[in-house]
Design a protein around this motif. Structure first.
Motif, PDB file in Angstrom:
ATOM      1  N   PHE A   1      -9.131   0.316  -9.706  1.00 25.26           N
ATOM      2  CA  PHE A   1      -7.698   0.557  -9.817  1.00 25.26           C
ATOM      3  C   PHE A   1      -7.362   2.014 -10.140  1.00 25.26           C
ATOM      4  N   SER A   2      -8.331   2.765 -10.631  1.00 21.24           N
ATOM      5  CA  SER A   2      -8.075   4.177 -10.883  1.00 21.24           C
ATOM      6  C   SER A   2      -7.930   4.972  -9.589  1.00 21.24           C
ATOM      7  N   ILE A   3      -8.485   4.452  -8.493  1.00 17.93           N
ATOM      8  CA  ILE A   3      -8.417   5.184  -7.215  1.00 17.93           C
ATOM      9  C   ILE A   3      -7.808   4.316  -6.102  1.00 17.93           C
ATOM     10  N   LEU A   4      -7.219   3.175  -6.468  1.00 16.00           N
ATOM     11  CA  LEU A   4      -6.730   2.246  -5.454  1.00 16.00           C
ATOM     12  C   LEU A   4      -5.655   2.862  -4.567  1.00 16.00           C
ATOM     13  N   VAL A   5      -4.798   3.705  -5.141  1.00 16.37           N
ATOM     14  CA  VAL A   5      -3.740   4.318  -4.343  1.00 16.37           C
ATOM     15  C   VAL A   5      -4.338   5.211  -3.252  1.00 16.37           C
ATOM     16  N   LEU A   6      -5.432   5.890  -3.564  1.00 18.39           N
ATOM     17  CA  LEU A   6      -6.107   6.720  -2.553  1.00 18.39           C
ATOM     18  C   LEU A   6      -6.793   5.852  -1.503  1.00 18.39           C
ATOM     19  N   PHE A   7      -7.401   4.764  -1.954  1.00 18.22           N
ATOM     20  CA  PHE A   7      -8.056   3.833  -1.027  1.00 18.22           C
ATOM     21  C   PHE A   7      -7.036   3.242  -0.055  1.00 18.22           C
ATOM     22  N   ALA A   8      -5.856   2.889  -0.591  1.00 18.94           N
ATOM     23  CA  ALA A   8      -4.809   2.317   0.264  1.00 18.94           C
ATOM     24  C   ALA A   8      -4.332   3.326   1.308  1.00 18.94           C
ATOM     25  N   ASP A   9      -4.271   4.574   0.921  1.00 17.31           N
ATOM     26  CA  ASP A   9      -3.796   5.616   1.832  1.00 17.31           C
ATOM     27  C   ASP A   9      -4.839   5.953   2.898  1.00 17.31           C
TER      28      ASP A   9
ATOM     29  N   ASP B   1      -4.690   2.853   5.424  1.00 12.46           N
ATOM     30  CA  ASP B   1      -3.621   3.514   6.178  1.00 12.46           C
ATOM     31  C   ASP B   1      -2.250   2.956   5.800  1.00 12.46           C
ATOM     32  N   LEU B   2      -2.002   2.844   4.499  1.00 11.63           N
ATOM     33  CA  LEU B   2      -0.730   2.318   4.000  1.00 11.63           C
ATOM     34  C   LEU B   2       0.093   3.450   3.382  1.00 11.63           C
ATOM     35  N   ASP B   3       1.402   3.414   3.613  1.00  9.31           N
ATOM     36  CA  ASP B   3       2.280   4.367   2.955  1.00  9.31           C
ATOM     37  C   ASP B   3       2.652   3.827   1.569  1.00  9.31           C
ATOM     38  N   ALA B   4       3.550   4.511   0.881  1.00 12.81           N
ATOM     39  CA  ALA B   4       3.920   4.111  -0.473  1.00 12.81           C
ATOM     40  C   ALA B   4       4.501   2.699  -0.508  1.00 12.81           C
ATOM     41  N   PHE B   5       5.329   2.372   0.499  1.00 10.23           N
ATOM     42  CA  PHE B   5       5.908   1.033   0.549  1.00 10.23           C
ATOM     43  C   PHE B   5       4.818  -0.023   0.728  1.00 10.23           C
ATOM     44  N   GLY B   6       3.889   0.247   1.644  1.00  7.24           N
ATOM     45  CA  GLY B   6       2.803  -0.703   1.877  1.00  7.24           C
ATOM     46  C   GLY B   6       1.949  -0.903   0.639  1.00  7.24           C
ATOM     47  N   TYR B   7       1.725   0.182  -0.099  1.00  8.90           N
ATOM     48  CA  TYR B   7       0.950   0.079  -1.339  1.00  8.90           C
ATOM     49  C   TYR B   7       1.684  -0.815  -2.350  1.00  8.90           C
ATOM     50  N   GLY B   8       2.997  -0.637  -2.442  1.00  9.30           N
ATOM     51  CA  GLY B   8       3.771  -1.488  -3.333  1.00  9.30           C
ATOM     52  C   GLY B   8       3.730  -2.950  -2.927  1.00  9.30           C
ATOM     53  N   VAL B   9       3.728  -3.190  -1.617  1.00 12.08           N
ATOM     54  CA  VAL B   9       3.685  -4.571  -1.118  1.00 12.08           C
ATOM     55  C   VAL B   9       2.377  -5.259  -1.498  1.00 12.08           C
ATOM     56  N   ILE B  10       1.242  -4.571  -1.298  1.00 14.21           N
ATOM     57  CA  ILE B  10      -0.032  -5.233  -1.609  1.00 14.21           C
ATOM     58  C   ILE B  10      -0.162  -5.483  -3.115  1.00 14.21           C
ATOM     59  N   LEU B  11       0.418  -4.615  -3.935  1.00 13.55           N
ATOM     60  CA  LEU B  11       0.385  -4.863  -5.377  1.00 13.55           C
ATOM     61  C   LEU B  11       1.256  -6.066  -5.740  1.00 13.55           C
ATOM     62  N   ALA B  12       2.418  -6.187  -5.087  1.00  9.07           N
ATOM     63  CA  ALA B  12       3.294  -7.334  -5.343  1.00  9.07           C
ATOM     64  C   ALA B  12       2.619  -8.635  -4.918  1.00  9.07           C
ATOM     65  N   VAL B  13       1.961  -8.608  -3.756  1.00  6.58           N
ATOM     66  CA  VAL B  13       1.250  -9.795  -3.270  1.00  6.58           C
ATOM     67  C   VAL B  13       0.121 -10.163  -4.231  1.00  6.58           C
TER      68      VAL B  13
ATOM     69  N   SER C   1     -17.671   8.612  -2.438  1.00  7.54           N
ATOM     70  CA  SER C   1     -17.134   7.735  -1.390  1.00  7.54           C
ATOM     71  C   SER C   1     -16.026   6.891  -1.995  1.00  7.54           C
ATOM     72  N   LEU C   2     -14.905   6.790  -1.318  1.00  7.53           N
ATOM     73  CA  LEU C   2     -13.777   6.026  -1.864  1.00  7.53           C
ATOM     74  C   LEU C   2     -14.100   4.544  -2.095  1.00  7.53           C
ATOM     75  N   PRO C   3     -14.822   3.883  -1.179  1.00 12.00           N
ATOM     76  CA  PRO C   3     -15.129   2.467  -1.436  1.00 12.00           C
ATOM     77  C   PRO C   3     -16.144   2.253  -2.546  1.00 12.00           C
ATOM     78  N   LEU C   4     -16.880   3.309  -2.947  1.00 14.48           N
ATOM     79  CA  LEU C   4     -17.973   3.134  -3.904  1.00 14.48           C
ATOM     80  C   LEU C   4     -17.519   2.595  -5.254  1.00 14.48           C
TER      81      LEU C   4
ATOM     82  N   THR D   1     -13.291  -3.603   3.563  1.00 15.65           N
ATOM     83  CA  THR D   1     -12.197  -3.893   4.485  1.00 15.65           C
ATOM     84  C   THR D   1     -11.372  -2.643   4.782  1.00 15.65           C
ATOM     85  N   THR D   2     -10.779  -2.640   5.947  1.00 14.69           N
ATOM     86  CA  THR D   2      -9.852  -1.561   6.325  1.00 14.69           C
ATOM     87  C   THR D   2      -8.502  -2.139   6.748  1.00 14.69           C
ATOM     88  N   ASN D   3      -8.308  -3.429   6.497  1.00 15.71           N
ATOM     89  CA  ASN D   3      -7.090  -4.116   6.906  1.00 15.71           C
ATOM     90  C   ASN D   3      -6.199  -4.359   5.693  1.00 15.71           C
ATOM     91  N   GLY D   4      -4.942  -3.932   5.770  1.00 11.55           N
ATOM     92  CA  GLY D   4      -4.035  -4.050   4.643  1.00 11.55           C
ATOM     93  C   GLY D   4      -3.764  -5.480   4.234  1.00 11.55           C
TER      94      GLY D   4
END
Length: 412
Positions: A250-258, A262-274, A382-385, A316-319
């Motif tokens: 979770f310390s780097i999740l925003v970077l992983f999402a980006d 390939d998620l923008d700020a809105f997409g990042y908020g959506v996956i956190l809400a889900v 590595s971001l996934p590491l 995974t690479t799928n939002g």
């Protein structure tokens, strides 16, 4: 005690009136927390464009909670917990309303914001410990899982769904608007808590208020009890390691999402809400699962579930897949949290409950700090590491749970 038992439909949870008051106070307080999560950083950003000073708010909050945890644990055991809960929330509300007034009068400043945030962190630690320590006095042992589940559900709804968007919306109207609402909500929490029972110290704990040991010695009593109890000490050790595992991803999740999803700020908020939806499922199913297979198996299964979700997330690479995996992960976290809290409430003597809670909390806070630092270092490679390593950490937690927790721990 037994590890598991034949499944029987549990009796309906008939919440006693004091629990309804505690739940209402918790819900109001957590809604204020959710608003603060968005409003306070926005307020800091309106006062400075230095990212270090904005990020420093979170650092200050974490350091304050770490520093005050043990002293607060002593006072939770020394005084009436209802009084502490009431006073902590009322003062928190007054501090924040004072901050809102200064903002309205254009007298707000960054040092004032930092001071208010430090006070909020201190008072939140007091209110949280008092609330958790008070619950066993108003709910029967057999109902603790469900009671903690109801509180967890309210926290998720307030913190994840209602509070953040409400805080952002109000800030767009006026910078002081969400701050006034936070103060009002904490004041409501304090007033509602007046309906809770008073703890008769002399009669129920055998503690004489006139003969107190030094604060440090009393704090160490809780730490020694924790270290000497296999089950509760094991839960604290697992909790510290699980905190490392939580912060690694979770310390780097925003970077992983980006970069990976390939998620923008809105997409990042959506996956956190889900992901929070998984927590709601856990809040309402933990008691039933625990009743069916016991605490030990439920905890081990939840930790292995968390490990599996993180390892899968790292590749995974799928939002949409990531959102589902994060929901599974948060489900595991809520199940583990409810079981650990309920076991600690059942097993720790009332006169030591605040101090043992505080000692456990210190270990968790240290784990969060270590996990955050390690997450940043591993992400450079590595971001996934760090996400994958987080999964490995939760496997270690499951092994510890299977080793340290006794097989016979379904009732205390």
């Amino acid at each position: 005690m037994s590890l598991g038992r034949p499944f029987r439909a549990p009796r309906p949870f008939r919440a006693p009136r004091p629990f309804r008051a505690l739940w209402t106070a918790s819900a109001a307080s957590n809604l204020a927390d959710g608003i603060a999560f968005v409003a306070m950083p926005l307020l800091a950003a309106s006062l400075t464009d230095d990212p270090r000073l904005v990020a420093g708010l979170a650092t200050t909050y974490a350091l304050v909670r770490l520093l005050v945890a043990l002293p607060i644990g002593v006072w939770v055991d020394r005084v009436d917990r209802r009084t502490m809960l009431v006073v902590a929330n009322l003062i928190r509300g007054a501090v924040v309303v004072g901050l809102a007034v200064s903002i309205t009068r254009e007298a707000g400043s960054l040092p004032l914001l930092y001071a208010a945030f430090a006070a909020i962190g201190t008072l939140e630690s007091a209110a949280d410990n008092a609330s958790v320590s008070l619950l066993p006095a108003i709910v029967p042992d057999r109902q603790l899982d469900r009671a903690n589940g109801r509180i967890s559900a309210a926290q998720l709804v307030a913190d994840e769904f209602a509070g953040p968007p409400l805080g952002g919306l109000l800030f767009a109207v006026a910078a002081a608007a969400p701050v006034y609402l936070m103060g009002g909500l904490w004041a409501v929490a304090g007033i509602v808590a007046l309906a809770l029972p008073i703890r008769r110290l002399g009669a129920t704990t055998g503690t004489e208020l006139t003969a107190r040991e030094p604060l440090v010695r009393e704090a160490l009593q809780g730490a020694r009890w924790l270290a000497g109890n296999r089950t509760v000490g094991g839960l604290a050790l697992i909790g510290a390691l699980a905190s490392v595992g939580y912060m690694l991803p979770f310390s780097i999740l925003v970077l992983f999402a980006d970069e990976r999803l390939d998620l923008d700020a809105f997409g990042y908020g959506v996956i956190l809400a889900v992901s929070a939806l998984g927590g709601l499922v856990g809040s309402f199913t933990t008691a039933r699962v625990r009743r069916w297979i016991g605490y030990r198996r439920t905890i081990v299964a939840s930790l292995l579930t968390g490990a599996t979700s993180l390892v899968a997330l790292s590749v995974t690479t799928n939002g949409a897949v990531a959102a589902a995996l994060l929901a599974v992960y948060i489900l595991h976290a809520v199940v583990w949290g409810i079981c650990a809290t309920s076991l600690r409430q059942r097993l720790v003597p009332d006169e030591l409950r605040g101090r043992v809670n505080a000692a456990s909390r210190v270990l968790s806070l240290l784990g969060l700090a270590l996990g955050s630092a390690l997450g940043g270092l591993l992400a450079v490679v590595s971001l996934p590491l760090p996400i994958a390593v987080g999964g490995v950490v939760f496997v270690a937690c499951a092994v510890l749970a299977a080793t340290l927790l006794p097989k016979a721990n379904d009732s205390a």
